[in-house]
Each structure stands twice: as structure tokens, then as C-alpha cells.
Design an enzyme around this catalytic site. Structure first.
Site, PDB file in Angstrom:
ATOM      1  N   GLU A 321       0.780  -1.368   0.097  1.00  0.00           N
ATOM      2  CA  GLU A 321      -0.252   0.167   0.131  1.00  0.00           C
ATOM      3  C   GLU A 321       0.917   0.908  -0.106  1.00  0.00           C
ATOM      4  O   GLU A 321       1.145   2.222   1.232  1.00  0.00           O
ATOM      5  CB  GLU A 321      -1.027   0.239   1.154  1.00  0.00           C
ATOM      6  CG  GLU A 321      -1.876  -1.339   1.352  1.00  0.00           C
ATOM      7  CD  GLU A 321      -3.141  -1.668   2.487  1.00  0.00           C
ATOM      8  OE1 GLU A 321      -3.818  -1.499   2.412  1.00  0.00           O
ATOM      9  OE2 GLU A 321      -1.939  -0.867   3.744  1.00  0.00           O
ATOM     10  N   GLU A 337      -5.258   5.198  -1.867  1.00  0.00           N
ATOM     11  CA  GLU A 337      -6.623   4.286  -0.619  1.00  0.00           C
ATOM     12  C   GLU A 337      -6.702   5.475  -0.028  1.00  0.00           C
ATOM     13  O   GLU A 337      -6.335   6.675   0.344  1.00  0.00           O
ATOM     14  CB  GLU A 337      -4.927   3.931   0.088  1.00  0.00           C
ATOM     15  CG  GLU A 337      -6.291   3.258   2.234  1.00  0.00           C
ATOM     16  CD  GLU A 337      -5.700   2.752   2.457  1.00  0.00           C
ATOM     17  OE1 GLU A 337      -4.690   2.125   2.584  1.00  0.00           O
ATOM     18  OE2 GLU A 337      -5.620   1.955   3.772  1.00  0.00           O
ATOM     19  N   CYS A 417     -10.421  -0.058   7.603  1.00  0.00           N
ATOM     20  CA  CYS A 417      -9.856   0.815   8.496  1.00  0.00           C
ATOM     21  C   CYS A 417     -10.724   2.564   7.467  1.00  0.00           C
ATOM     22  O   CYS A 417     -10.933   4.003   7.950  1.00  0.00           O
ATOM     23  CB  CYS A 417      -8.347   1.442   7.775  1.00  0.00           C
ATOM     24  SG  CYS A 417      -8.105   1.150   6.621  1.00  0.00           S
ATOM     25  N   CYS A 418     -10.799   2.714   5.654  1.00  0.00           N
ATOM     26  CA  CYS A 418     -11.167   3.503   5.752  1.00  0.00           C
ATOM     27  C   CYS A 418     -12.785   3.938   5.433  1.00  0.00           C
ATOM     28  O   CYS A 418     -13.054   4.787   6.256  1.00  0.00           O
ATOM     29  CB  CYS A 418     -11.206   3.457   3.751  1.00  0.00           C
ATOM     30  SG  CYS A 418      -9.818   3.144   3.312  1.00  0.00           S
TER      31      CYS A 418
END
Lengths: 654, 654
Positions: A321, A337, A417-418
Site C-alpha cells: 500500500e 487508498e 480502516c477507510c
């Protein structure tokens, strides 16, 4: 370098009234937060399981069962709580506040006597506390809990969670530090640093600042902590792998390959990078540390001049990432991301506080109006984790280079997480609109809002209105009852070639410094600044070293990047060409796109027939003929709200 | 469908005299085979260890130690032996033959009493024989050993290794088959099928054909063997993974998702696909099986019409070393394994034998003159495993999508399938030049050579000369002492728009069928066919559905694909444009490129200055100016012989 006197807008004193962003804030408050609460409580059978709340209930002795989820599952709960806290500033909601209070009681009940609090280790591996900082996110989870505690205190005045997190932070202060009997480590995923710095600001307890700074400065030093703890664990690892785990081997992944002061390029995991740099910039200001400031300037510069997408996305590869290297920004395999662009806004905010310069706000705006807005569906219930600039849905499932890309937003994620990060950025967007300094009130974003800020004991009230980013005109009205002498510093966006400003109808010819127009006067009720930001449709070209953009053009209007979607333009978008001379017309959207402006232009398409039987390679002649085709561009943030289809930002130009 | 009467050229009766391919054959015989022998015996400290010969020595009780290497390490030895065998036909070499004989004695000594022979299982897991066909390559290794045994017998007349492999094959015949007490399985990596079919041809033992066919027909049937053996092993796996291993889960990887008769597209691991289809095409002819023939036609067609690179590379992704889906052929992340193009030549050869059609030979030629020639360095000691169509070396190490790509050829590989495969294809190229049938001698490739083939009891001798693929003219001279009535069928290459043929100076106007010009007559010593194959430089365009080729052009002359390299044209090849009207001139290469033809054309380059300080995105104007630049194109197969540098085949056209 002097410590700048910077305040934070009290979100109780800021009301977003912006047509576009207000709608998103409403969507987050009314839909996303309840939806995510259901997800965190596993009430949505169609979504990937979370178990995050249940983990806390089990740890608190209020439920039976086993821990489930990733090692950082706790952080989803913390981020959700933070989002709730900020939302309560905008829209009081007794039921939601009650749910949050109850959750906080569970969290408090789960806390160990010594202050430790992490459900993964408490339930699954109590003997392994602090034994694997490189991989296990213990300090990361603590950091998010601290942020939640601060937010809940600021939003409600309730100290319950703040006390829990102070106790946790004090526990960290005993475990970590330079003493011989302390651990000299730091988390693989930065977050604790920015949280402790915030905690210092709120509590004025110097020890939190000291510990935050310790974590920052310890990072990357030799002998390397990750090697030592790996040896100490006899080389056992959290993530099963053959040999040394990547977090130990590839220290750049965690920005732990070198001390920050020696780092030259934005590297490794993009979210980790911006979370860390958010703390470094904050510390640099608070501690007046020139070395930290220089690191911020240097790494910011590398990131924005070599490694950022036109959408404000960062981290161009799914592997780790992570950032790739200078000028490597592929469109279709992009990672970009959502959390990284949120973290980029945080970093930009702290840079502005460190030394205001519209370059930081320009990037903040780019990230917000493109990647962050785009990361949540119009329905509030679906989210992008990965934000590509080009998608060919048919191919995603068959080629592993696309294994991280989804053609439409998802309900939930195993690593979630997003979604709560998206919720907290929208509910706390007021922190980004203004940078209130002693010398001026800096206006970074032209999101419609009313605000009250304290200026030398008085209260300056402003109302920003307009219909940004669709319309050119922004009005800033002064609504304070008493006259106040102060400077309003208006950001002049980099995308606008001819901004014009009037004050009460008269042209303003004030000084513009570092991208902000400084208007100093004694402001009186009824004063009106009108900022005209002509939003021509602009063609954007990539730096010549951006391999993937050669011969291509992107379309931007105001801060918004536009794209072509299959729903409007058909398939095979790679066969679409935009002539260099085509003119754009603005179209009022309707239906899903109502209140949005779409663009149209004459394009061309390589038309071909009987293509299925045609040989794969053909001699001498381009197979097909260019034919006129009107093209419709939509704001990129609104893509994939009509199901799966091709999309691309960078179009062939001829 | 009738079984065609097809013979195989005896490699003792074929002498390659081609300037280009002869040089490569010489390089393989003189350099690569000794070099690989050193590698297999771990005498080259700079190369990745092999241990492959030592494994056999340990299994034979002639050395002490443990097995080292992949589960298919044995196959490297077998492929090397096969390459040696074919090389002995061309160039007798007593020392080499002695080394091979000694190695064969070791192999024979290692064989178990029951015929079993696989050093991994014998040394490391004797109790696990035949328990994991999906993953463990036991039959694959057996297949390569069988191929080596056949080759060594054909080359030297010595039966020692042939007897070993017949004993091994007989052992397989007891273990595998339809009986209740037999295993109903087949290997994850096809190879045994084509080897047993060959063994049938050489020995005329029907049981080998039956077993080969059993393996082919059993593949993909339900209940699925891989699921059953996985359960039987209590789900233990060879490759450590969480959950069901990919070879069991993703059956398409091994072309085991469906019976061949139901498969519609080329799928999964590209080498496995072509190895399997080589056997299916061979079986279809020998067994006159229409269903197998239809599967071959269908899957060939899908492969060449949707999934092949212009270089004759197949398998466009590194994930699973696999095909992607129709029209997904990225240039820079291409896998295009050397072994896959070698296997493609094998498949094409069997298709030609099944039903001659120049389409198969066209693909064979494309794969041979581009990917296969390119897979070995000019020095004979470095090899490509992966063959990208575009390389930007600076980025390879920083972006994981390129983790499989190397900018220059490598000394050796942990998985060393390619180098000995390259050696055996060059030494056995004679098998591909001709397809000797009862109705005609088909000439597929215009590699200079002299050959003797049997025609109705007589010997037809031909000498093909010219300087292919550099020069237009190919001469086929008859050298038989006695007149022979027969048909010579000359392939008319698809890349040549105006071939012309003369016989003894007179124009030939014979029938051309399926891409071959059929000349029937009583051939006499001194007859001369001259084939003129004008080699204009041709611009090639991709099928409009090939996303990555929009607006791009490739350059081909004869069968050779050309490319730009940094060494000739500078960096940033993405900023190079080839005007549609540019003319090409032919240049005689020198130095490394002596005896090769290079191409030059006027191109344009986007020139830009001070690019380091320039913003990453720029409004309104393309940054830089197009300036004339002469471009030099080299044959793609010769790239990366001058160190690391950018390379690309597909160039922007304007």
C-alpha cells in the site's frame, strides 16, 4: 523559527451550510454513522463481519466469546467514536450520544488496571503485550482511542473517555522511553505520535508531547528496534511468513529505515507516511524544531512534486500500500487508498499551521474534492478503499495486477480502516476550512459555513456562501455585532488563473503572500468580500517524466477532476480521443447528478466492426476509423454510482 | 478425420547452416550446455544454486547429503540431457557424451526397484509418493525424464536411459488408470502426456498411448481428483498457505477446471496450457479423435486471436504465470515466459502435424524469432525468464507490479526451467523446420539447413540457404542423386504481402493451399526453387480492443519485431513519437549487432527542460516541445545485450 500562535476552530462554532459538502456531512451523520454502527455490531449480514464492538464487550466481561478480526480491529471503533463526536457538534443527537456513552462505558470497563487497553492482546495473547511493535498496531490502536477520547471531550465536555485514554497514555509513558528499563521502540504504523501531540494540546501535559517526540525521534535509529524485538521473540511473527517478515525486513514500509531527519523521499506505506508526517509537522511547530521542519518541507516536496496523483491520491502501488518511486503513477493499478488522502489532508493541515502557504491548502483541496469525496457512494453505505484513475471492469478479475481494485464501492472490508476514517473527515471538515492564527484568519477551503472565531477576546463571525466548487462566486460576509480589526487571508487556488476580489463592491488590491490574499481592516457587520474564481475548464498535462500520461490529457474545472464513464460514453474508452481544439460546454446534471455540473465536448472514437474475427495484429493500417462522438465528462468523485463500467481520467488527445 | 502419415526428421540427417540460427545453435552447444552443466553441478558460485545433479547422486547412494531445490528440480537435469542428446546429432562430442553417459548411470542407479524415480520424494518424503499430484510435479519430472530417454536413444542409439524411463512409465501404468485400485489422477503440471505419446511413437507400445490419453481425458472430471487427494492428505499442502492451496482452489491454473472438451478459452498457467495442448494435438492425430481435434482448434484460436503478444509471448500476467482474459496484454507487466513460447512452438508443431496450415507455422515463427531468440543473451550464459515488451529499469525495483521483471538476462534461476528448455529447443530446431508428410514435405521455417528425408524408400536431399530473416531470398536446392517425385510445400509467411517463387529461373504458378505453395514434380539434382519474400518494414497496429496499444505502433520486418532501446535513443522512450509518414532505412549493424539489420526513421521527441522543478501537473499546455530525433530500431530479440536501459516495442504514433 518561532512557534506560531495557531488555534483550532471549535466545531460547535462552525456550521457547514455548503450545498455539496453539507449534503455529504448530512449523509455521513444520517446514513454512514448508523450504517457503520450496524457494521461494527455485525448487524449487516451482507457486509464482511467486524466483531469490533463485541471484542470490547468480551474484554469488559460483558459478553462471552473470542476475539475476532485483525490485530487493529479496535481502531475501527475508535474512529467511529471520533466521527460520532464531531457529528454531535454539528447535529446533536441524544440517541447517538447515548449509544456512544454506553460504548465508552464498555471501553472503560475493558481497560486493565494498569491502563493497558487493546482487546486483541487482552483476549488472545496477554503474555505478548508490546512484544511486536513492528507488526501488531498496539500503539496505533492506542492512538486512535486517544483521538476519540479528545474528540468526545471537545464535543460533549464529558471526560469519561478522556480519562481512560490519559490513563492509557500514562501507561505508555511508563512502558516507553529512554530509560534502561523502558522499551525503546515505536509502532510499525504511526498514529500514536499525532494522537499524543493532540493530547498535549488538550491537556497541556508536557509528558505527552515528550513521549510523542520520543516515538518520532527514535524511529529508524540503530541498532534497529525491529531487529532486536524480532530476535527477542526468537523470530516468531504475527503474519505467518517464511523467513523474516516484511515489516522487519523492509523497514521503509514503516518509514523506519532511517531517522526522519535523514529521509529524502516519501516512501513505504502511504497512510503510515502521512500519519507520521502529520505528527512531525505538529511537533516541529510546537517544539520549534528546525530539523523536523526541514524534514517536513523536504518530504512534502518530494511527495507533491513526484509522487501524487492528479486526484490527490498517494501510494501508487498495492504492494505494501506504498509509494513507488519518483514519477511512477500508473492509472489502472493505482492504489491511492482513501485513508492516505485523508491522512494527506491531516498532514497538509499541520503544514499550514506550521507555516501557512497555499501550496498545502491546494493539495488538501485536491485530495478532499476528488479522492475523499469519491471514496463514499451517493448512498452513504458503500466505500472505496482503492481509488484508481482508470478501470476496465472486465479485466479486473482476470489479471492479478488488479487484484486490489474494485469497480464499485464496497459495503465493508475485512480491513475496515477507510469507512470510519471517511466519516470522521467529513464530520471534522471544519478543522480544515480555516487556519486561525494570531496574525490572520486563513481561509483554506471555500466550503459554505458560518463560523465564530476568537480574535483578541472578541468573536469574529463569518458566513461563507456560494455554490463551490460548481460556481465561480464565493461570498464572505462578516456577521459580528462588534467591529474587529483583523486580517482575513483568502487562499487563491492554484487552478484559478484570474481571481478577483471585491470588498463591499470595491475591487480589492491587497497584497497576496504565499498564495493568500491578505485583507486587513476593522471588520464590521455587513462587510462583504466577494471572491470571483473563474472556473474555466482546463486541460491538464502530466510532467514529461510521467510515463503513463504521454499523449494524454485530463480535464479539470475548479478543484474537480473530471472523467469519462462507460454509462455516458460507451465501452472501450481507450479508443476515445479528445481533439486539442474541442471546446467544452457546461451541463446541469440531473437525476443522480442533479446539483452537479457535467461537461461536454466533441470527441472522436476509433470505430471498428467485426472486431471479434479480426487478427490481433494488423499491418499498415490502423484498424477502424475515427468518428465524431460527443463526450460527457462527470466529476470523478461521482464515478461508479451507476454500477460497473469503464472509467478513465486521462484521455488520449490528438 | 484420417490419421495423417507424418514422420519426424531424423536430426542426424539435418544440418543447420543458417548464419543466424547456426550461430545460436553453436552458442548453445559450445557455451550454454557446458555452462548449464556447471550450473547443475553448482560450479558457478555467482549463480543461484541448483544441486540438481547432486540430488540424483545422493539418491543413487553415490553421495551423502540432503535434497535441495524445488520439487521439480529433477526436470532441469532431464531437460539438459535432452538438449545434450539433440546437440550430439549436430555436433558429436565424446567428452560431453561421456558426461551424459555417466549422468545416466547415476540416474539409473537412483531408480527404485519398482521403477519409481524422483529424487525429491525418494530423499525427502518417501511415504508421500503420489499423494499430491496437484502441487508436486512427480509426473512432470517423469515426463521430462522420458523425453530425455527418447532423445538420448534417438541421438546415440543407446538404450540405457530409454530402458530406465520405460520402466518408470510401466510403473506409472500400474499406479494410474481406471481400475479401482489405481489412482484416477493427473499432474498439476502437464508434461507426462506429451512424453508418453512420444514414447508410444518410439516404442510402438500401445499402453503408453493409452496412459497418455487417460491423463488427458481424466483432467477436470468430477468428483475432482485434486479435492479428493487434498482431503485424503487431511488438507496438508506442499506450498505453505493458509486455507486451501491455490492449485486446489484455482483449478484453471492447471487447466483442470473442466474437461478439455468443455474448455473454451486458453486459461491458467501458460506453460501448462501449451504442454497439455501439445499432447492433445498429438493424441488427436494418432487416435483420430475428433473431439480432441476440436478442442485444439478452439483453444488455439482463442489463444492466437485474443491472448498472444506480438512477440509470440503468451501468459500476460505474473500471477499464476498465467493467461489473463481476452485482449488483456499489458506491455510492461507482461510475463510471457520463455518456456511458454517454447511450449507454444511445440503445440504449433503438433497442430501442423494434425492438419497443416501456415497459421500454425506463422505463430511458431513469431515465437521463435522473437521471444525464444530473445530469451538467451549473445554470450549464451544469461537468460530471460520473463519477456516484457516495455521496460523502465528505474521503476522495476520500486513498484511490485514489476517484481517479476528483470531488465537484463540472469545467470540462473531458483526455478531454472527456462535455460535448459532454451538449450533443447535450439538443438532440436530441426524438428520444427519441416513437417514431413506422405503427401508433401512441408517447409515451415526458412532456417538454412541441409536435410535428408525419406520419400517412398528414396532419400530426398535439400539444401535451404539464404540469409533469413535479414534477406528476402531463400533458395531451396535439390541435392538428391536420384530423381524423386514428391511435393514440396513452401510456407508463404503471413507477414509477406507479395511472395514470388521461381523454379530453375521460371516463375512458379502453383496452387497455394492453407498458406503453403505446393510444387509437385519429379525433383532432380540441381533443381532450384527461389523464394522471394520481400521484407518491407511494416507498421503493426493492435486490435482495437487491445487497450494498451491505442495510438501506438510496432515495427516489424520479416518475422522480426523491432524495438527502441535507450542505448540508441536516450531515456524517456514514452516521449518518443513516430510520425505516420516517416520512412525507414535499413542499416547494417556493427559490433554486437554485426550481421544484423537495424532500422532508422525520423522520429520526434517531446523535449523539456528544468523538468525537476516543474509541477507534476500543468494546465493548458503540453510541457515541452516536439523536436526531430532520428530513431534507431533494433530487433527486439537482441535487446538488453548492452546493460540496463529502457526498451519499448509499442511506440506512440502521430
Amino acid at each position: 523559527m518561532n512557534q506560531r500562535d495557531v488555534a483550532e476552530v471549535n466545531l460547535h462554532d462552525l456550521q457547514v451550510s455548503d450545498p455539496l459538502i453539507g449534503k455529504y456531512q448530512h449523509l455521513v451523520t444520517e446514513v454512514a454513522i448508523p450504517y457503520q454502527w450496524d457494521a461494527l455490531n455485525d448487524r449487516n449480514p451482507a457486509a464482511t463481519p467486524s466483531h469490533a464492538v463485541e471484542n470490547f464487550r468480551i474484554a469488559a466481561g460483558r459478553a462471552k466469546g473470542e476475539f475476532y478480526g485483525t490485530v487493529f480491529q479496535d481502531s475501527d471503533v475508535a474512529k467511529w467514536l471520533e466521527a460520532v463526536a464531531w457529528s454531535l457538534c454539528q447535529a446533536p443527537n441524544p440517541d447517538l450520544e447515548k449509544a456512544a456513552d454506553e460504548l465508552i462505558e464498555v471501553i472503560a470497563a475493558a481497560q486493565c488496571g494498569d491502563g493497558y487497553l487493546n482487546t486483541y492482546f487482552m483476549l488472545k495473547a496477554p503474555q505478548d503485550r508490546w512484544s511486536n511493535l513492528a507488526e501488531c498496531h498496539e500503539l496505533y490502536c492506542a492512538g486512535h482511542l486517544i483521538e476519540a477520547g479528545i474528540a468526545f471531550f471537545l464535543a460533549t465536555g464529558k471526560r469519561r473517555l478522556l480519562e481512560v485514554v490519559c490513563k492509557l497514555a500514562d501507561h505508555l509513558g511508563t512502558v516507553f522511553g529512554p530509560e534502561r528499563d523502558q522499551l525503546h521502540g515505536y509502532d510499525g504504523h504511526p498514529e500514536i505520535e499525532l494522537a499524543l501531540t493532540r493530547l498535549y494540546e488538550v491537556t497541556q501535559e508536557q509528558r505527552y508531547l515528550t513521549l510523542a517526540n520520543y516515538f518520532v525521534e527514535q524511529r529508524g535509529t540503530e541498532p534497529h528496534f525491529y531487529d532486536m524485538e524480532h530476535e527477542k521473540r526468537r523470530q516468531s511473527c504475527h503474519v505467518k511468513s517464511s523467513g523474516v517478515p516484511s515489516t522487519v525486513k523492509n523497514k521503509a514500509y514503516s518509514q523506519a529505515h532511517l531517522p526522519i531527519s535523514e529521509q529524502r523521499t516519501a516512501t513505504g506505506h502511504a497512510v503510515r507516511f502521512v500519519y507520521l508526517m502529520t505528527a512531525v509537522a505538529h511537533l516541529a511547530r510546537l517544539r520549534q524544531n528546525e530539523q523536523q521542519r526541514q524534514a517536513c518541507l523536504r518530504l512534502w516536496q518530494n511527495m507533491v512534486q513526484r509522487q501524487i496523483y492528479i486526484t490527490g491520491g498517494i501510494g501508487s502501488q498495492s504492494f505494501g500500500e506504498a509509494f513507488s518511486s519518483d514519477y511512477d503513477l500508473p492509472n489502472d493499478t493505482a492504489y491511492a487508498e482513501s485513508c492516505a488522502s485523508i491522512g494527506l489532508m491531516m498532514f497538509a493541515r499541520r503544514m499550514l499551521e506550521m507555516e501557512v502557504d497555499s501550496r498545502y491548502a491546494d493539495v488538501m483541496e485536491r485530495a478532499f474534492y476528488n479522492t475523499v469525496l469519491g471514496s463514499i457512494a451517493f448512498d452513504g453505505r458503500h466505500y472505496f478503499y482503492v481509488n484508481p484513475l482508470e478501470v476496465h471492469p472486465k479485466t479486473l478479475r482476470s489479471n492479478g495486477i488488479y487484484s486490489h481494485v474494485r469497480p464499485v464501492r464496497q459495503r465493508w472490508f475485512g480491513c475496515a480502516c477507510c469507512p470510519p476514517n471517511i466519516a470522521r473527515i467529513f464530520t471534522s471538515i471544519g478543522h480544515y476550512i480555516y487556519t486561525p492564527c494570531s496574525d490572520a484568519l486563513y481561509i483554506n477551503l471555500y466550503i459554505g459555513n458560518s463560523v465564530a472565531v476568537s480574535v483578541g477576546g472578541h468573536t469574529l463571525r463569518l458566513l461563507i456562501s456560494g455554490n463551490y466548487p460548481w460556481r465561480d462566486e464565493v461570498e464572505i460576509a462578516v456577521e459580528s455585532a462588534q467591529p474587529i480589526a483583523h486580517t482575513l487571508a483568502l487562499r487563491l487556488p492554484e487552478w484559478c488563473s484570474a481571481p478577483e476580489t471585491t470588498l463591499n463592491g470595491e475591487p480589492v488590491n491587497c497584497e497576496s503572500r504565499k498564495g493568500y490574499l491578505h485583507i486587513h481592516r476593522t471588520w464590521r457587520q455587513g462587510d462583504r468580500v466577494k471572491l470571483s474564481l473563474p472556473m474555466e475548464v482546463r486541460r491538464v498535462y502530466g510532467h514529461p517524466q510521467l510515463r503513463n500520461l504521454a499523449g494524454k490529457v485530463a480535464i479539470q474545472r475548479g478543484p474537480l477532476i473530471y472523467c469519462l464513464e462507460e454509462a455516458d460514453n460507451g465501452t472501450e474508452l481507450h479508443n476515445v480521443w479528445l481533439p486539442a481544439e474541442s471546446q467544452f460546454s457546461l451541463i446541469e446534471g440531473s437525476g443522480l447528478f442533479s446539483d452537479k455540473i457535467l461537461l461536454q465536448a466533441d470527441g472522436a472514437r476509433l470505430q471498428h466492426t467485426h472486431s471479434e474475427e479480426r487478427a490481433l495484429y494488423q499491418y499498415d493500417k490502423v484498424p477502424g476509423q475515427l468518428q465524431l462522438q460527443p463526450l460527457t465528462f462527470i466529476p470523478w468523485f461521482s464515478w461508479a454510482n451507476r454500477g460497473e463500467g469503464e472509467m478513465r481520467i486521462w484521455i488520449n488527445e490528438r
